[in-house]
Write an enzyme that holds these catalytic residues in place. Structure first.
Site, PDB file in Angstrom:
ATOM      1  N   GLY A  89      27.294 -24.543 -19.049  1.00 30.15           N
ATOM      2  CA  GLY A  89      26.020 -24.443 -18.340  1.00 30.15           C
ATOM      3  C   GLY A  89      24.985 -25.384 -18.904  1.00 30.15           C
ATOM      4  O   GLY A  89      24.839 -25.511 -20.127  1.00 30.15           O
ATOM      5  N   SER A 333       7.097 -19.011  -3.801  1.00 30.41           N
ATOM      6  CA  SER A 333       6.813 -18.545  -5.158  1.00 30.41           C
ATOM      7  C   SER A 333       5.829 -17.376  -5.228  1.00 30.41           C
ATOM      8  O   SER A 333       4.878 -17.291  -4.459  1.00 30.41           O
ATOM      9  CB  SER A 333       6.244 -19.705  -5.960  1.00 30.41           C
ATOM     10  OG  SER A 333       5.658 -19.224  -7.135  1.00 30.41           O
ATOM     11  N   ARG A 379       7.578  -7.142  -8.609  1.00 30.08           N
ATOM     12  CA  ARG A 379       8.401  -7.502  -7.448  1.00 30.08           C
ATOM     13  C   ARG A 379       9.094  -6.308  -6.809  1.00 30.08           C
ATOM     14  O   ARG A 379       9.187  -6.228  -5.585  1.00 30.08           O
ATOM     15  CB  ARG A 379       9.460  -8.508  -7.884  1.00 30.08           C
ATOM     16  CG  ARG A 379       8.826  -9.793  -8.277  1.00 30.08           C
ATOM     17  CD  ARG A 379       9.805 -10.767  -8.861  1.00 30.08           C
ATOM     18  NE  ARG A 379       9.064 -11.987  -9.155  1.00 30.08           N
ATOM     19  CZ  ARG A 379       9.607 -13.069  -9.676  1.00 30.08           C
ATOM     20  NH1 ARG A 379      10.880 -13.087  -9.979  1.00 30.08           N
ATOM     21  NH2 ARG A 379       8.873 -14.140  -9.893  1.00 30.08           N
ATOM     22  N   HIS A 450      17.184 -12.385  -5.426  1.00 29.89           N
ATOM     23  CA  HIS A 450      16.612 -13.518  -6.133  1.00 29.89           C
ATOM     24  C   HIS A 450      17.141 -13.696  -7.548  1.00 29.89           C
ATOM     25  O   HIS A 450      17.303 -14.809  -8.029  1.00 29.89           O
ATOM     26  CB  HIS A 450      15.100 -13.298  -6.178  1.00 29.89           C
ATOM     27  CG  HIS A 450      14.348 -14.357  -6.905  1.00 29.89           C
ATOM     28  ND1 HIS A 450      14.302 -15.660  -6.449  1.00 29.89           N
ATOM     29  CD2 HIS A 450      13.613 -14.333  -8.039  1.00 29.89           C
ATOM     30  CE1 HIS A 450      13.572 -16.379  -7.288  1.00 29.89           C
ATOM     31  NE2 HIS A 450      13.153 -15.607  -8.268  1.00 29.89           N
ATOM     32  N   ARG A 484      12.750  -7.612 -13.492  1.00 30.42           N
ATOM     33  CA  ARG A 484      12.162  -8.724 -14.248  1.00 30.42           C
ATOM     34  C   ARG A 484      10.783  -9.071 -13.687  1.00 30.42           C
ATOM     35  O   ARG A 484      10.618  -9.186 -12.471  1.00 30.42           O
ATOM     36  CB  ARG A 484      13.065  -9.958 -14.154  1.00 30.42           C
ATOM     37  CG  ARG A 484      12.490 -11.169 -14.846  1.00 30.42           C
ATOM     38  CD  ARG A 484      13.445 -12.327 -14.847  1.00 30.42           C
ATOM     39  NE  ARG A 484      13.600 -12.957 -13.565  1.00 30.42           N
ATOM     40  CZ  ARG A 484      12.763 -13.849 -13.038  1.00 30.42           C
ATOM     41  NH1 ARG A 484      11.673 -14.213 -13.684  1.00 30.42           N
ATOM     42  NH2 ARG A 484      12.999 -14.385 -11.853  1.00 30.42           N
ATOM     43  N   LEU A 490      12.376 -18.175 -17.037  1.00 27.00           N
ATOM     44  CA  LEU A 490      12.321 -19.489 -17.686  1.00 27.00           C
ATOM     45  C   LEU A 490      12.000 -19.290 -19.169  1.00 27.00           C
ATOM     46  O   LEU A 490      12.575 -19.939 -20.044  1.00 27.00           O
ATOM     47  CB  LEU A 490      11.250 -20.364 -17.018  1.00 27.00           C
ATOM     48  CG  LEU A 490      11.427 -20.598 -15.510  1.00 27.00           C
ATOM     49  CD1 LEU A 490      10.344 -21.546 -14.985  1.00 27.00           C
ATOM     50  CD2 LEU A 490      12.801 -21.168 -15.188  1.00 27.00           C
TER      51      LEU A 490
HETATM   52  C1  LIG Z   1      14.111 -20.312  -6.021  1.00 20.82           C
HETATM   53  C2  LIG Z   1      13.918 -19.766  -7.398  1.00 20.82           C
HETATM   54  C3  LIG Z   1      12.708 -19.899  -8.045  1.00 20.82           C
HETATM   55  C4  LIG Z   1      12.526 -19.385  -9.326  1.00 20.82           C
HETATM   56  N1  LIG Z   1      11.304 -19.522  -9.938  1.00 20.82           N
HETATM   57  C5  LIG Z   1      11.142 -19.029 -11.190  1.00 20.82           C
HETATM   58  C6  LIG Z   1       9.890 -19.175 -11.856  1.00 20.82           C
HETATM   59  O1  LIG Z   1       8.946 -19.733 -11.331  1.00 20.82           O
HETATM   60  N2  LIG Z   1       9.779 -18.676 -13.107  1.00 20.82           N
HETATM   61  C7  LIG Z   1      10.815 -18.049 -13.743  1.00 20.82           C
HETATM   62  O2  LIG Z   1      10.652 -17.632 -14.893  1.00 20.82           O
HETATM   63  N3  LIG Z   1      12.012 -17.926 -13.132  1.00 20.82           N
HETATM   64  C8  LIG Z   1      12.204 -18.394 -11.883  1.00 20.82           C
HETATM   65  N4  LIG Z   1      13.412 -18.253 -11.266  1.00 20.82           N
HETATM   66  C9  LIG Z   1      14.563 -17.744 -12.044  1.00 20.82           C
HETATM   67  C10 LIG Z   1      15.087 -18.859 -12.934  1.00 20.82           C
HETATM   68  O3  LIG Z   1      15.025 -20.089 -12.254  1.00 20.82           O
HETATM   69  C11 LIG Z   1      16.528 -18.641 -13.367  1.00 20.82           C
HETATM   70  O4  LIG Z   1      16.700 -17.332 -13.812  1.00 20.82           O
HETATM   71  C12 LIG Z   1      16.869 -19.575 -14.516  1.00 20.82           C
HETATM   72  O5  LIG Z   1      16.547 -20.897 -14.185  1.00 20.82           O
HETATM   73  C13 LIG Z   1      18.337 -19.460 -14.896  1.00 20.82           C
HETATM   74  O6  LIG Z   1      18.605 -20.422 -15.875  1.00 20.82           O
HETATM   75  P1  LIG Z   1      19.999 -20.484 -16.609  1.00 20.82           P
HETATM   76  O7  LIG Z   1      19.957 -21.652 -17.520  1.00 20.82           O
HETATM   77  O8  LIG Z   1      20.318 -19.156 -17.179  1.00 20.82           O
HETATM   78  O9  LIG Z   1      21.064 -20.739 -15.434  1.00 20.82           O
HETATM   79  P2  LIG Z   1      21.168 -21.882 -14.314  1.00 20.82           P
HETATM   80  O10 LIG Z   1      19.974 -22.742 -14.247  1.00 20.82           O
HETATM   81  O11 LIG Z   1      21.608 -21.168 -13.086  1.00 20.82           O
HETATM   82  O12 LIG Z   1      22.333 -22.790 -14.828  1.00 20.82           O
HETATM   83  C14 LIG Z   1      23.673 -22.388 -14.794  1.00 20.82           C
HETATM   84  C15 LIG Z   1      24.519 -23.516 -15.324  1.00 20.82           C
HETATM   85  O13 LIG Z   1      25.843 -23.029 -15.521  1.00 20.82           O
HETATM   86  C16 LIG Z   1      26.785 -23.898 -14.945  1.00 20.82           C
HETATM   87  N5  LIG Z   1      27.930 -23.088 -14.567  1.00 20.82           N
HETATM   88  C17 LIG Z   1      27.960 -21.879 -13.972  1.00 20.82           C
HETATM   89  N6  LIG Z   1      29.209 -21.440 -13.837  1.00 20.82           N
HETATM   90  C18 LIG Z   1      30.007 -22.385 -14.356  1.00 20.82           C
HETATM   91  C19 LIG Z   1      31.398 -22.516 -14.516  1.00 20.82           C
HETATM   92  N7  LIG Z   1      32.243 -21.561 -14.137  1.00 20.82           N
HETATM   93  N8  LIG Z   1      31.870 -23.652 -15.073  1.00 20.82           N
HETATM   94  C20 LIG Z   1      31.039 -24.640 -15.495  1.00 20.82           C
HETATM   95  N9  LIG Z   1      29.697 -24.563 -15.386  1.00 20.82           N
HETATM   96  C21 LIG Z   1      29.194 -23.448 -14.818  1.00 20.82           C
HETATM   97  C22 LIG Z   1      26.057 -24.563 -13.801  1.00 20.82           C
HETATM   98  O14 LIG Z   1      26.662 -25.801 -13.502  1.00 20.82           O
HETATM   99  C23 LIG Z   1      24.659 -24.720 -14.413  1.00 20.82           C
HETATM  100  O15 LIG Z   1      24.621 -25.894 -15.176  1.00 20.82           O
HETATM  101  C24 LIG Z   1      13.588 -18.740  -9.966  1.00 20.82           C
HETATM  102  C25 LIG Z   1      14.823 -18.590  -9.322  1.00 20.82           C
HETATM  103  C26 LIG Z   1      14.970 -19.076  -8.037  1.00 20.82           C
HETATM  104  C27 LIG Z   1      16.269 -18.829  -7.334  1.00 20.82           C
END
Ligand SMILES: Cc1cc2nc3c(=O)[nH]c(=O)nc-3n(C[C@H](O)[C@H](O)[C@H](O)COP(=O)(O)OP(=O)(O)OC[C@H]3O[C@@H](n4cnc5c(N)ncnc54)[C@H](O)[C@@H]3O)c2cc1C
Length: 686
Positions: A89, A333, A379, A450, A484, A490
């Site tokens: 990831g 948002s 939410r 979400h 949440r 983030l």
């Molecule tokens: C539209 C939207 C807006 C949002 N706005 C906000 C906000 O304003 N503030 C806030 O705090 N949160 C917000 N969130 C929530 C937040 O964006 C996410 O919870 C957060 O970015 C998740 O980050 P992460 O690094 O855990 O995972 P992700 O960013 O989802 O990254 C997952 C990574 O894992 C990799 N991956 C997954 N499975 C595999 C696999 N089997 N093999 C190889 N690679 C894999 C993917 O390629 C990716 O690189 C929002 C969410 C959405 C949907």
């Protein structure tokens, strides 16, 4: 065509499309309704021993993190380059961890399925990131952020982790500013803040409606620097399909090169999963299309406990569903609730253009029911309130599944320019998707899936129940309890990746040496064999139904029975139906093409197969939790005025599920939640 005729034509089309969509939902409901109610809740799982986090030091909560950093063993710099870590990831949680561990000198191998690490789903985050900086001098503090988060999560989160999150939040902003992340600034040059739901202070830092993008660019640059320096080896377009566990420890992954189809094994001394959330189990969600559960689900099947899978977040401000062929929903948002006012007409019969409805015939229901927090309630509360007014027949737009988010007052008060400066890109997005101008007419919004608070169980060190397997970001069950608060994902992803994991993983790595694992190891051969066997099986079925049709049906079941409101009867039906769906999938799915190259149908098939299994566990988890809390609203457990009713005496625990084998009942381990600092109370935002 005049504007009016165009509007009529557009709305006519939308009504027809929504009609088809609702018909599909209704038929899915009917067929589920026909099933005999055969699932007995008590026969669905076995009860295992209680578990506990043993890593948080038993000192005052404010000292715990410092104490843990001090007691965690260190690895000297010369030894770090001999130790290897796999990180799956490259979102905020994974990229920040890879960059930091690479910088520290470990040998890191990083994977993502996108064509670039910077395309991870984190790039979509819009509204902002919280930190207890108290720049506004409005009474904020580390303790208040801790308190708000525990309360916002409806008292189902672990105190030690949440307190640390609040402490570390302030470091994140400094780190990102130093990287050059262009946070919004006030006229005088200081960083600006706004408010998000569930709080009464302004502690959200933001970069217009592109906060995730700007933060990810910061983490991505740090990651690229380490790739160039040779400490991180990056594998894009590789999907992890299995975890390698040797002698009870996580030692590697089996991945598929999505371009060539080659199955590869990578081994290391520890593995980190930062693979994001599983909201797409509902088919329609605000998540990126690729988001899936495969990495964590495969780890679960190898022994990692899955915690609170039924805790999903339904976000109140999304663009309503518009048709049966839609595959994605779009978030508007939460930051918009700072200035936008939410309302529906007082009468369900009122079909006038919203601009023609006078003030006294509007119901600003959040301001009415929750005067203390108004439009900024959390939410889960805002989503349920929207559902309630729509259920009463007062919803607006096609199908009556929408409420207004109105900026007329804000534009009058602040001027259009100022509103444009804050939210311009979100307004543009809305206009492009709906064809309506939100500066002139209120937006229509409706709740949508979400975020997932559930995920792999981790201790204070972020280590799962498999030694050597760490889990960060949305992939772990994290710090958010049953709900949440906005702008905290983030914060958690970056806290985990930049600050927590780099301090705790040392303790594990220092416990080596780790014997070398190579391809001849039986555990590796077993993992590779299972991946290849599964791919062959999926390709050999050659049935009649597309992968998407299974996914869509699963999504309907999950939304209807494990969505905004759950009931004993509905959940039992859902479990029966999901079990049938699983059998149908493995006998009738049609996956075209071969495994030797790019094959998106094959990729999706593997992910949907895992979603089906996860969906069943989510429903079992939701069924066993006979209380309402946060995002988990049980119809049978509500107060007289329809608010969520918790049962702290019975359910103040984390439900950590163990996989007991194919066809076996999952085993429930409870981690009792002990509240020493925050008093358990019925949540009130009134
Ligand atoms: C539209 C939207 C807006 C949002 N706005 C906000 C906000 O304003 N503030 C806030 O705090 N949160 C917000 N969130 C929530 C937040 O964006 C996410 O919870 C957060 O970015 C998740 O980050 P992460 O690094 O855990 O995972 P992700 O960013 O989802 O990254 C997952 C990574 O894992 C990799 N991956 C997954 N499975 C595999 C696999 N089997 N093999 C190889 N690679 C894999 C993917 O390629 C990716 O690189 C929002 C969410 C959405 C949907």
């Amino acid at each position: 065509m005049s504007d009016d005729t165009q509007n009529e034509a557009r709305h006519g089309l939308r009504d027809r499309v929504v009609g088809t969509w609702r018909h599909a939902v209704d038929s899915a409901k009917d067929s589920v309704g026909d099933l005999i109610n055969s699932v007995d809740a008590d026969l669905l799982y076995d009860q295992g021993d209680d578990i506990a986090d043993t890593k948080a030091p038993k000192v005052d909560i404010a000292q715990r993190w410092d104490e843990r950093k001090f007691t965690a063993k260190l690895v000297n710099p010369a030894n770090r380059r001999k130790l290897s870590v796999i990180i799956v990831g490259t979102g905020l949680a994974g990229a920040s961890a890879a960059a930091t561990l690479g910088e520290a000198g470990y040998k890191v191998t990083s994977f993502c399925y996108q064509d670039s690490p910077r395309r991870a789903h984190s790039i979509a985050a819009q509204g902002g990131i919280n930190a207890a900086k108290n720049y506004r001098n409005d009474g904020d503090s580390v303790y208040r952020l801790f308190y708000d988060t525990v309360k916002g999560g409806d008292f189902r989160a672990r105190e030690s982790n949440v307190y640390r999150l609040a402490q570390v939040s302030t470091n994140i902003i400094d780190q990102c500013v130093a990287q050059g992340v262009p946070f919004a600034r006030e006229y005088g040059g200081l960083l600006d803040n706004r408010s998000f739901g569930g709080v009464q202070v302004s502690r959200t830092f933001y970069a217009r409606g592109q906060t995730g993008q700007q933060l990810l660019l910061g983490a991505y640059q740090a990651l690229e620097r380490q790739i160039a320096a040779g400490t991180v080896a990056m594998h894009t377009r590789h999907e992890m399909l299995e975890l390698v566990v040797v002698d009870g420890k996580a030692r590697g992954v089996v991945v598929r090169n999505m371009v060539t189809g080659e199955i590869e094994t990578h081994t290391a001394d520890a593995v980190v999963l930062a693979s994001g959330g599983y909201g797409n189990v509902f088919y329609l969600s605000t998540n990126a299309m690729g988001c899936n559960v495969t990495a964590t689900w495969r780890a679960h099947r190898k022994g990692a406990h899955f915690a609170n899978p039924c805790y999903t977040q339904i976000h109140p401000t999304c663009i309503p569903v518009s048709g049966d062929y839609q595959s994605k929903l779009t978030l508007m948002s939460e930051s918009l609730r700072n200035d936008g006012r939410i309302w529906v007409p007082k009468s369900g019969e009122d079909k006038r253009d919203p601009r023609e409805i006078p003030e006294d015939e509007r119901d600003y229901y959040l301001e009415r029911i929750y005067p203390a927090f108004g439009n900024l309630v959390p939410r889960d509360i805002a989503s349920r309130a929207a559902k309630n007014v729509c259920d009463e027949g007062r919803g607006v737009g096609p199908g009556g599944l929408g409420v207004y988010l109105d900026f007329a007052d804000a534009i009058e008060r602040l001027g259009r320019k100022s509103v444009e400066a804050k939210y311009g890109n979100l307004f543009d997005m809305y206009a492009q998707i709906t064809g309506e101008n939100p500066y002139e007419t209120p937006m229509r919004i409706y709740p949508a899936v979400h975020y997932t608070m559930g995920g792999l169980w981790v201790d204070y060190d972020l280590q799962s129940s498999i030694p050597g397997l760490f889990v960060t970001g949305e992939a772990n069950f994290s710090d958010h309890g049953a709900n949440r608060l906005g702008a905290s994902a983030l914060m958690q992803g970056l806290a985990d990746g930049y600050f927590v994991l780099p301090n705790t993983i040392n303790d594990y790595l220092a416990s080596g040496p780790f014997p070398k694992v190579d391809a001849s190891d039986p555990a590796v051969a077993e993992a590779v064999g299972s991946v290849k066997g599964r791919i062959d099986k999926l390709l050999s079925i050659k049935g009649s139904r597309t992968v998407d049709s299974f996914h869509k049906e699963l999504g309907h079941i999950m939304w209807d029975y494990c969505g905004m409101e759950r009931s004993e009867e509905g959940l039992r039906k859902a479990i029966s139906r999901i079990r049938e769906l699983k059998t149908e999938f493995w006998s009738d799915v049609r996956v075209l093409g071969t495994g030797e190259g790019l094959n998106q149908a094959l990729e999706r098939a593997g992910r949907v197969a895992d979603f089906i299994e996860l969906g069943e566990l989510m429903c079992i988890d939701a069924l066993h939790r006979r209380e309402s809390c946060g995002g988990h609203f049980r119809a049978e457990s509500q107060t007289e005025d329809g608010e969520a009713l918790r049962h702290d005496d019975e359910y103040a625990y984390v439900a950590a599920w163990e996989f007991a084998g194919e066809g076996q009942r999952p085993v429930l381990h409870k981690e009792p939640l002990v509240y020493e600092y925050v008093e358990l109370k019925q949540r009130s935002y009134k």
